[in-house]
Write a protein that holds these residues in place. Structure first.
Motif, PDB file in Angstrom:
ATOM      1  N   HIS A 199      -8.267 -13.418  19.902  1.00  0.00           N
ATOM      2  CA  HIS A 199      -7.407 -13.865  18.795  1.00  0.00           C
ATOM      3  C   HIS A 199      -7.914 -13.322  17.463  1.00  0.00           C
ATOM      4  N   TYR A 200      -9.242 -13.290  17.299  1.00  0.00           N
ATOM      5  CA  TYR A 200      -9.809 -12.745  16.069  1.00  0.00           C
ATOM      6  C   TYR A 200      -9.445 -11.270  15.906  1.00  0.00           C
ATOM      7  N   LEU A 201      -9.586 -10.501  16.962  1.00  0.00           N
ATOM      8  CA  LEU A 201      -9.240  -9.076  16.912  1.00  0.00           C
ATOM      9  C   LEU A 201      -7.753  -8.896  16.645  1.00  0.00           C
ATOM     10  N   LEU A 202      -6.929  -9.750  17.264  1.00  0.00           N
ATOM     11  CA  LEU A 202      -5.491  -9.661  17.049  1.00  0.00           C
ATOM     12  C   LEU A 202      -5.143  -9.987  15.603  1.00  0.00           C
ATOM     13  N   ASN A 203      -5.754 -11.045  15.048  1.00  0.00           N
ATOM     14  CA  ASN A 203      -5.513 -11.397  13.646  1.00  0.00           C
ATOM     15  C   ASN A 203      -5.929 -10.272  12.714  1.00  0.00           C
ATOM     16  N   THR A 204      -7.055  -9.638  13.029  1.00  0.00           N
ATOM     17  CA  THR A 204      -7.530  -8.519  12.208  1.00  0.00           C
ATOM     18  C   THR A 204      -6.539  -7.368  12.229  1.00  0.00           C
ATOM     19  N   CYS A 205      -6.000  -7.074  13.406  1.00  0.00           N
ATOM     20  CA  CYS A 205      -5.010  -5.996  13.520  1.00  0.00           C
ATOM     21  C   CYS A 205      -3.733  -6.342  12.763  1.00  0.00           C
ATOM     22  N   ILE A 206      -3.294  -7.601  12.877  1.00  0.00           N
ATOM     23  CA  ILE A 206      -2.090  -8.031  12.146  1.00  0.00           C
ATOM     24  C   ILE A 206      -2.296  -7.853  10.652  1.00  0.00           C
ATOM     25  N   ASP A 207      -3.463  -8.279  10.181  1.00  0.00           N
ATOM     26  CA  ASP A 207      -3.731  -8.199   8.748  1.00  0.00           C
ATOM     27  C   ASP A 207      -3.789  -6.752   8.270  1.00  0.00           C
ATOM     28  N   ARG A 208      -4.504  -5.898   9.015  1.00  0.00           N
ATOM     29  CA  ARG A 208      -4.717  -4.526   8.561  1.00  0.00           C
ATOM     30  C   ARG A 208      -3.485  -3.651   8.727  1.00  0.00           C
ATOM     31  N   PHE A 209      -2.682  -3.897   9.759  1.00  0.00           N
ATOM     32  CA  PHE A 209      -1.575  -2.986  10.061  1.00  0.00           C
ATOM     33  C   PHE A 209      -0.183  -3.562   9.780  1.00  0.00           C
ATOM     34  N   VAL A 210      -0.090  -4.891   9.562  1.00  0.00           N
ATOM     35  CA  VAL A 210       1.214  -5.502   9.313  1.00  0.00           C
ATOM     36  C   VAL A 210       1.325  -6.025   7.883  1.00  0.00           C
ATOM     37  N   VAL A 211       0.277  -6.702   7.410  1.00  0.00           N
ATOM     38  CA  VAL A 211       0.338  -7.365   6.096  1.00  0.00           C
ATOM     39  C   VAL A 211      -0.178  -6.468   4.977  1.00  0.00           C
ATOM     40  N   CYS A 212      -1.426  -6.020   5.092  1.00  0.00           N
ATOM     41  CA  CYS A 212      -2.078  -5.302   3.992  1.00  0.00           C
ATOM     42  C   CYS A 212      -1.399  -4.004   3.567  1.00  0.00           C
ATOM     43  N   PRO A 213      -0.751  -3.262   4.461  1.00  0.00           N
ATOM     44  CA  PRO A 213      -0.129  -2.012   4.007  1.00  0.00           C
ATOM     45  C   PRO A 213       0.833  -2.179   2.833  1.00  0.00           C
ATOM     46  N   HIS A 214       1.511  -3.319   2.743  1.00  0.00           N
ATOM     47  CA  HIS A 214       2.423  -3.540   1.619  1.00  0.00           C
ATOM     48  C   HIS A 214       1.659  -3.576   0.298  1.00  0.00           C
ATOM     49  N   TYR A 215       0.473  -4.181   0.305  1.00  0.00           N
ATOM     50  CA  TYR A 215      -0.328  -4.266  -0.913  1.00  0.00           C
ATOM     51  C   TYR A 215      -1.166  -2.999  -1.118  1.00  0.00           C
ATOM     52  N   ASP A 216      -1.533  -2.346  -0.037  1.00  0.00           N
ATOM     53  CA  ASP A 216      -2.247  -1.067  -0.158  1.00  0.00           C
ATOM     54  C   ASP A 216      -1.396  -0.049  -0.919  1.00  0.00           C
ATOM     55  N   ARG A 217      -0.100  -0.060  -0.620  1.00  0.00           N
ATOM     56  CA  ARG A 217       0.800   0.880  -1.325  1.00  0.00           C
ATOM     57  C   ARG A 217       0.857   0.561  -2.818  1.00  0.00           C
ATOM     58  N   LEU A 218       0.851  -0.725  -3.167  1.00  0.00           N
ATOM     59  CA  LEU A 218       0.840  -1.110  -4.577  1.00  0.00           C
ATOM     60  C   LEU A 218      -0.443  -0.648  -5.257  1.00  0.00           C
ATOM     61  N   VAL A 219      -1.572  -0.878  -4.591  1.00  0.00           N
ATOM     62  CA  VAL A 219      -2.866  -0.485  -5.152  1.00  0.00           C
ATOM     63  C   VAL A 219      -2.932   1.030  -5.351  1.00  0.00           C
ATOM     64  N   ALA A 220      -2.487   1.780  -4.344  1.00  0.00           N
ATOM     65  CA  ALA A 220      -2.502   3.242  -4.450  1.00  0.00           C
ATOM     66  C   ALA A 220      -1.588   3.720  -5.578  1.00  0.00           C
ATOM     67  N   ARG A 221      -0.475   3.041  -5.746  1.00  0.00           N
ATOM     68  CA  ARG A 221       0.513   3.443  -6.757  1.00  0.00           C
ATOM     69  C   ARG A 221       0.017   3.200  -8.178  1.00  0.00           C
ATOM     70  N   TYR A 222      -0.675   2.051  -8.391  1.00  0.00           N
ATOM     71  CA  TYR A 222      -1.012   1.671  -9.758  1.00  0.00           C
ATOM     72  C   TYR A 222      -2.496   1.831 -10.100  1.00  0.00           C
ATOM     73  N   PHE A 223      -3.374   1.911  -9.094  1.00  0.00           N
ATOM     74  CA  PHE A 223      -4.798   1.987  -9.379  1.00  0.00           C
ATOM     75  C   PHE A 223      -5.478   3.209  -8.787  1.00  0.00           C
ATOM     76  N   GLY A 224      -4.809   3.928  -7.920  1.00  0.00           N
ATOM     77  CA  GLY A 224      -5.392   5.136  -7.361  1.00  0.00           C
ATOM     78  C   GLY A 224      -6.176   4.879  -6.086  1.00  0.00           C
ATOM     79  N   PRO A 225      -6.673   5.942  -5.475  1.00  0.00           N
ATOM     80  CA  PRO A 225      -7.314   5.848  -4.151  1.00  0.00           C
ATOM     81  C   PRO A 225      -8.711   5.232  -4.165  1.00  0.00           C
ATOM     82  N   ASP A 226      -9.324   5.103  -5.336  1.00  0.00           N
ATOM     83  CA  ASP A 226     -10.688   4.580  -5.389  1.00  0.00           C
ATOM     84  C   ASP A 226     -10.754   3.054  -5.341  1.00  0.00           C
ATOM     85  N   VAL A 227      -9.605   2.393  -5.412  1.00  0.00           N
ATOM     86  CA  VAL A 227      -9.551   0.928  -5.408  1.00  0.00           C
ATOM     87  C   VAL A 227      -9.033   0.454  -4.062  1.00  0.00           C
TER      88      VAL A 227
END
Length: 529
Positions: free
Chosen positions: A217-245
């Motif tokens: 369950h821990y591994l599954l939650n980690t995958c959900i977070d990294r591949f389902v949830v975080c990409p939406h915010y990763d795109r925001l970070v890349a757009r407004y703060f660049g690749p170093d953040v």
């Protein structure tokens, strides 16, 4: 050093915790999360702080105009799903249908596919709030000109983390849940050998099979977070703060985590210096009931009364289930106060009062309260603990299964599966909690432990918020380990280095022995000749 008299100690605490009125920018989450965030905001306002709340135009509970905060209203292209009152009802119906399929692989896959879909949509919609704020230059300038001292946010929808980074402001989380589940898993060591992971209802003393499931369950939650949830915010970070953040680094870098947890209820686990525990901070003594409710309660005589509330989700229960519940209630001598807003159940007894709203805290604190039929939401659980009222748990979704399991493990609750609920097994659960004194005794014990604190959790929360404002953050309490590479965090590189050194030493020893043996053999051959 001698002891400080009580009054002097109180004056010392007040003087240390006082701070000139600060300016606080708040990013809340709607629904039940707003109930406790609003309480915190009211306390900050009463302390003289100026609070500004960022809300969407479709907010469900968060009002635009109020006496204790200003608001910034942002209009989104589409409403965030959790701000729709019918969202949870629709979601509950789907979850109940999946749960009825049993524990098959198909039902498991269906459950997580539904979770994937819902989470991705919610965070995709929430990320648009960041876009609307950052693209609105006038709004951003207005926020900068206000000269806020800090950002207070609920990281269940963590857009405020990005705004705080842009404004270079310290952050405080009012948190239990975060993008990947329970907040501890993001900020503190969480060994899966004895820390149950989010979404897996298990005790802290797990069998081998449970530990296997917990890790999966821990591994599954980690995958959900990294591949389902975080990409939406990763795109925001890349757009407004660049690749170093890194978005995840921003999330883990909060100054203080006000964790809505009390270890009277939660299983023991590792923690960190910047986690402050404020579980039950919304709890307070009960107030007198209205004359109508008091009259109904007093009519229960020596039997007392039961209250039932399933949050905003009760109208999502099918009438065949609520009718089974009503039929069970009709067979007990206790009075029943039931918060119900859906279709009227059949088999309703004369002892049952249906209400659309109830003063839950005041009813739980009434001396005639005997039990609480609840879905296991955090607010209701802590109010029950505070007042010492045992629970008949009917978990419906999310963390509710884990919450009632924790109470059941402490002997303060009896759990009934909604999808398997019948008039008979529900009646048996009620009678067990009512007539077995251990449930009330165990809950009273939890109540004593919960109340025995040097400071009320709400005062603790306000103190640490003001602490962050006074000191412009709390970086001295925050570990920087989250910035380490995974192989460095788990010392994989160190272990590899030591293994390499060990292998080199072993190879050197073997080579030396072989060389010596070779030399020895060369010397013996001439002598033999």
């Amino acid at each position: 050093m001698g002891s400080i008299p009580g009054l002097s100690l109180l004056l010392l605490v007040v003087s240390v915790s006082s701070v000139h009125g600060g300016k606080i920018l708040v990013f809340p989450v709607d629904g039940s999360h707003w109930v406790n965030m609003n309480l915190l905001i009211q306390s900050l306002h009463a302390r003289g702080h100026e609070v500004t709340v960022v809300r969407t135009a479709t907010s469900w509970y968060i009002k635009e105009n109020t006496a204790h905060y200003h608001s910034i209203t942002v209009t989104l292209p589409e409403a965030i799903s959790i701000e729709d009152q019918d969202f949870f009802v629709t979601f509950l119906v789907k979850m109940l249908a999946i749960q009825k399929q049993g524990g098959s692989l198909i039902s498991f896959a269906n459950f997580y596919w539904e979770i994937f879909t819902v989470l991705s949509k919610i965070h995709q919609q929430a990320s648009l709030l960041g876009v609307e704020i950052f693209e609105n230059k006038t709004l951003m300038q207005r926020i900068r000109d206000t000269d806020f001292d800090m950002v207070l946010l609920d990281p269940g929808l963590p857009v405020g983390v990005l705004v705080a980074h842009e404004l270079k402001l310290p952050t405080v989380f009012n948190v239990r849940w975060i993008t990947s589940g329970e907040g501890h898993f993001v900020v503190a060591p969480s060994p899966t050998s004895y820390v149950p992971t989010s979404g897996f209802a298990a005790p802290d003393k797990m069998t081998f099979v449970q530990r296997v499931k917990n890790l999966l369950h821990y591994l599954l939650n980690t995958c959900i977070d990294r591949f389902v949830v975080c990409p939406h915010y990763d795109r925001l970070v890349a757009r407004y703060f660049g690749p170093d953040v890194s978005f995840y680094h921003l999330l883990q870098g909060a100054d203080i985590w006000l964790m809505r947890v009390d270890f009277v209820f939660e299983f023991p686990r590792p923690t960190m210096p910047n986690i402050v525990y404020i579980g039950g901070f919304q709890c307070k003594p009960s107030e007198p009931l209205s004359s109508e409710l008091e009259e109904f309660v007093q009519s229960s005589g020596e039997h007392g009364f039961i209250l039932m509330a399933l949050g905003t989700l009760v109208k999502g229960l099918p009438v065949e289930i609520t009718s089974e519940i009503a039929a069970a209630f009709a067979q007990i001598p206790q009075k029943v106060i039931w918060r119900h807003v859906g279709e009227r159940p059949n088999n309703l007894g004369n002892n049952t009062l249906l209400v659309k709203w109830m003063p839950q805290n005041d009813l739980l604190g009434h001396p005639k309260a005997r039990a609480f039929v609840a879905h296991g939401g955090t607010n209701g659980v802590y109010e029950s603990i505070y007042h010492g009222v045992p629970i008949i748990g009917m978990p419906l979704m999310f963390d509710q299964f884990e919450n009632v399991l924790r109470l059941e493990a402490r002997g303060a609750a009896k759990v009934v599966e909604v999808t398997k609920l019948t008039q008979q097994n529900f009646l048996e659960a009620i009678q067990e909690v009512l007539h077995n004194p251990s449930y009330r005794r165990n809950m009273k014990r939890l109540s004593e432990l919960h109340r025995d604190k040097p400071m009320h959790p709400l005062d603790t929360a306000v103190y640490w918020i003001e602490f962050v404002m006074r000191h412009k953050g709390a970086s001295h309490l925050r570990t920087e380990s989250f910035k380490m590479r995974w192989y460095a965090y788990y010392s994989v590189d160190v272990l590899c280095f030591l293994l390499a050194v060990l292998l080199l030493l072993a190879a050197a020893v073997v080579a030396s022995v072989r060389f010596l043996c070779f030399r020895l053999c060369r010397r013996r051959k001439p002598k033999q000749e």
